[in-house]
Scaffold this motif. Structure first.
Motif, PDB file in Angstrom:
ATOM      1  N   VAL A  77      37.496  35.755  40.218  1.00 20.10           N
ATOM      2  CA  VAL A  77      36.343  36.320  40.911  1.00 20.10           C
ATOM      3  C   VAL A  77      36.744  36.772  42.321  1.00 20.10           C
ATOM      4  N   GLU A  78      37.547  35.952  43.007  1.00 17.65           N
ATOM      5  CA  GLU A  78      37.988  36.280  44.365  1.00 17.65           C
ATOM      6  C   GLU A  78      38.797  37.569  44.402  1.00 17.65           C
ATOM      7  N   SER A  79      39.540  37.812  43.329  1.00 20.43           N
ATOM      8  CA  SER A  79      40.383  39.009  43.325  1.00 20.43           C
ATOM      9  C   SER A  79      39.634  40.209  42.757  1.00 20.43           C
ATOM     10  N   GLY A  80      38.329  40.068  42.653  1.00 17.27           N
ATOM     11  CA  GLY A  80      37.500  41.203  42.240  1.00 17.27           C
ATOM     12  C   GLY A  80      37.340  41.350  40.735  1.00 17.27           C
ATOM     13  N   GLY A  81      37.883  40.412  39.985  1.00 19.13           N
ATOM     14  CA  GLY A  81      37.751  40.485  38.530  1.00 19.13           C
ATOM     15  C   GLY A  81      36.461  39.832  38.056  1.00 19.13           C
ATOM     16  N   ARG A  82      36.298  39.744  36.763  1.00 20.53           N
ATOM     17  CA  ARG A  82      35.121  39.042  36.258  1.00 20.53           C
ATOM     18  C   ARG A  82      35.518  38.146  35.090  1.00 20.53           C
ATOM     19  N   VAL A  83      34.827  37.026  35.018  1.00 22.65           N
ATOM     20  CA  VAL A  83      35.091  36.072  33.936  1.00 22.65           C
ATOM     21  C   VAL A  83      34.483  36.641  32.666  1.00 22.65           C
ATOM     22  N   ILE A  84      35.232  36.617  31.577  1.00 23.83           N
ATOM     23  CA  ILE A  84      34.617  37.069  30.326  1.00 23.83           C
ATOM     24  C   ILE A  84      34.216  35.856  29.498  1.00 23.83           C
ATOM     25  N   GLN A  85      33.122  36.009  28.787  1.00 21.25           N
ATOM     26  CA  GLN A  85      32.670  34.905  27.953  1.00 21.25           C
ATOM     27  C   GLN A  85      33.581  34.802  26.752  1.00 21.25           C
ATOM     28  N   GLU A  86      34.314  33.714  26.692  1.00 32.99           N
ATOM     29  CA  GLU A  86      35.308  33.590  25.626  1.00 32.99           C
ATOM     30  C   GLU A  86      35.553  32.122  25.303  1.00 32.99           C
TER      31      GLU A  86
END
Ligand code: ADP
Ligand code: MG
Ligand code: ZN
Length: 493
Positions: A254-263
């Motif tokens: 999240v800090e690096s601008g990504g997003r967690v995917i539901q997996e």
């Protein structure tokens, strides 16, 4: 893919986020037979021997629900403070896997067995209530066993003995905020279910398995983050490690601008990492529908009350009672309610001796020490609870000294004899009779003129020395209180 090679966040970044954790716990019910057939549930039988047309899912075979399984599931639900629904319904959860010959699992869906429960935990002295969303019943699948590493030598085997083993799944609310809280919750669930005999909860045998759902959000945020589900954690240590890794991974993402995917992810204990397994976005549609081969499960009030009344006292209540009724310290009450056999052993020692506090000290100290040194469980104790109670009783009535009690205990452990016969045979009874002690005290006074002088001159601590001399002369069998009083009297103070 980025999900397999993942950077971890630094601690200062992590502290800006709040982890949110919910657990799904699968527990094998302690029935002798399977949930829908009469095959045994015994562990370790040769592969594919505990099977029949029903658990093999052969065409035309019909399931018959086990009353034992339902009763244990109900008691487990009550232990987790859930309301058991008057009517619940089994549902088919359809998917294909080699260890699932029916092609579907019989579970429950929108009408679970029980709901709206809770579990109280304490972490670092802070009490917290964790919600239990629901408890439902289901059958287990078989087991796939994989062997070999190189492609040309890889084999997979299927063992269907576990097919149809009765399970309950316990789903928590997303109420936990740290790996320690998750650990405490699982420990509490395990202890409660073991206590009432719903399950052995033996994690090594897979009788207790846990999936952890983890998400993170900035502290103060309302909305829950996207969660990842870490499947099949089969030890407390792995649960804690996997959650901590997952929190650090998600925060970094999240800090690096990504997003967690539901997996769905798996924890690899050797690498200490969670690894993506399958994305929920491509998840199966299980096509749940009501199980046509089973009637709805109806639990009337009379049955529920009967089952509730038959349950032994739960550990949380027992703990509170040990503190209020016996005046035990919180720590002692925790230790003595860690498992049901320990609590029962202690209560017998307490009641036989009539002295719960001394009983607690002996069970936690000398007895546990003995068991540890002999590598035995409390159920295999060489000294029974009744016998230990007798010993503690003699000690607390002042009939034997503390030192003597320890010697006698060692002899009881070695010979299996009760305290009274060891005392009788070895003439070890404490001497409280003033007549017998009088002569010895007089001798000690006569033989220690210097110390007597010092005492009379005001150095009262010398009395201890004189008491010691009497104890020595009686081989430790004199009652210290009586000796002290006697000497004081004789020395005229
Ligand atoms: P599924 O059937 O997909 O596993 P459930 O609704 O049964 O989904 O939820 C599974 C678990 O996930 C529950 O224990 C719940 O508390 C937890 N959970 C739901 N949302 C979150 C979230 N955002 N973060 C962490 N845990 C969550
Ligand atoms: Mg799930
Ligand atoms: Zn069967």
């Amino acid at each position: 893919m980025s999900s397999s090679v993942s950077a971890l966040a630094r601690p200062e970044a992590i502290t800006r986020y709040e982890p949110v954790i919910g657990l799904e716990v699968h527990v094998q019910l302690a029935t002798a037979t399977k949930i829908f057939c009469s095959c045994p549930t015994s562990f370790g039988a040769p592969p594919n021997t505990n099977v029949c047309p029903v658990c093999l899912g052969l065409p035309g075979a019909l399931p018959v629900l086990s009353r034992d399984a339902v009763e244990l599931a109900i008691q487990g639900s009550v232990a987790l403070n859930c309301s058991v629904r008057p009517q619940s319904r089994f549902a088919r959860k359809n998917y294909f896997y080699p260890d699932l010959p029916k092609g579907y699992q019989i579970s429950m869906y929108d009408e679970p067995l029980a709901e709206h429960g809770w579990v109280d935990i304490v972490v670092d002295g802070v009490a917290k209530r964790i919600g239990v969303t629901r408890v439902h019943m289901e059958d287990d699948a078989g087991k796939s066993v994989h062997e070999g590493f190189r492609d040309s030598e890889r084999y997979s085997y299927v063992d269907l003995n576990r097919c149809g083993t009765p399970l309950i799944e316990i789903v928590s609310e997303p109420d936990m905020r740290s790996s320690d809280e998750a650990y405490a919750y699982l420990a509490e669930v395990k202890q409660a279910l073991q206590f009432i005999g719903v399950s052995t909860c033996d994690m090594e045998k897979g009788h207790l398995r846990c999936d952890a759902n983890v998400s993170v959000r900035l502290k103060g945020a309302e909305k829950l983050g996207t969660r990842a589900e870490i499947k099949n954690l089969n030890s407390f240590r792995f649960l804690k490690e996997a959650i901590e890794y997952e929190i650090a991974r998600q925060v970094a993402l999240v800090e690096s601008g990504g997003r967690v995917i539901q997996e769905t992810r798996l924890y690899d204990p050797d690498a200490g990492e969670t690894v993506g397994m399958r994305s929920k976005e491509h998840a199966h549609d299980y096509r749940y529908f009501p199980e046509p081969d089973l009637l709805p499960l109806c639990v009337d009030e009379a049955w529920l009350n009967r089952l509730t009344a038959a349950m032994p006292e739960l550990p949380a209540r027992k703990r509170a009672r040990f503190i209020s009724d016996y005046g035990l310290r919180e720590y002692d009450a925790d230790v003595l309610t860690a498992a049901r056999p320990i609590s029962e052993f202690f209560e017998t020692v307490a009641s036989v001796s009539g002295d719960p506090k001394t009983a607690a000290n002996w069970v936690m100290g000398d007895l546990m020490g003995l068991l540890k040194s002999e590598g035995k469980e409390i159920t295999e104790s060489p000294v029974s609870a009744e016998r230990l109670g007798e010993l503690v009783g003699l000690l607390s009535k002042g009939e034997i000294s503390g030192k003597l009690a320890k010697d006698i205990f060692a002899k009881m452990a070695a010979t299996g004899q009760p305290a009274a016969s060891i005392i009788e045979k070895e003439g070890l009874k404490q001497i409280s009779d003033t007549g017998a002690l009088e002569t010895i005290a007089a001798d000690v006074i006569a033989n220690n003129a210097k110390q007597v002088e010092q005492y009379k001159g005001g150095k009262t601590t010398v009395l201890n020395f004189l008491v010691g001399q009497v104890m020595k002369a009686t081989r430790g069998q004199a009652n210290v209180g009586v000796v002290t009083e006697l000497l004081k009297q004789k020395l005229g103070s």
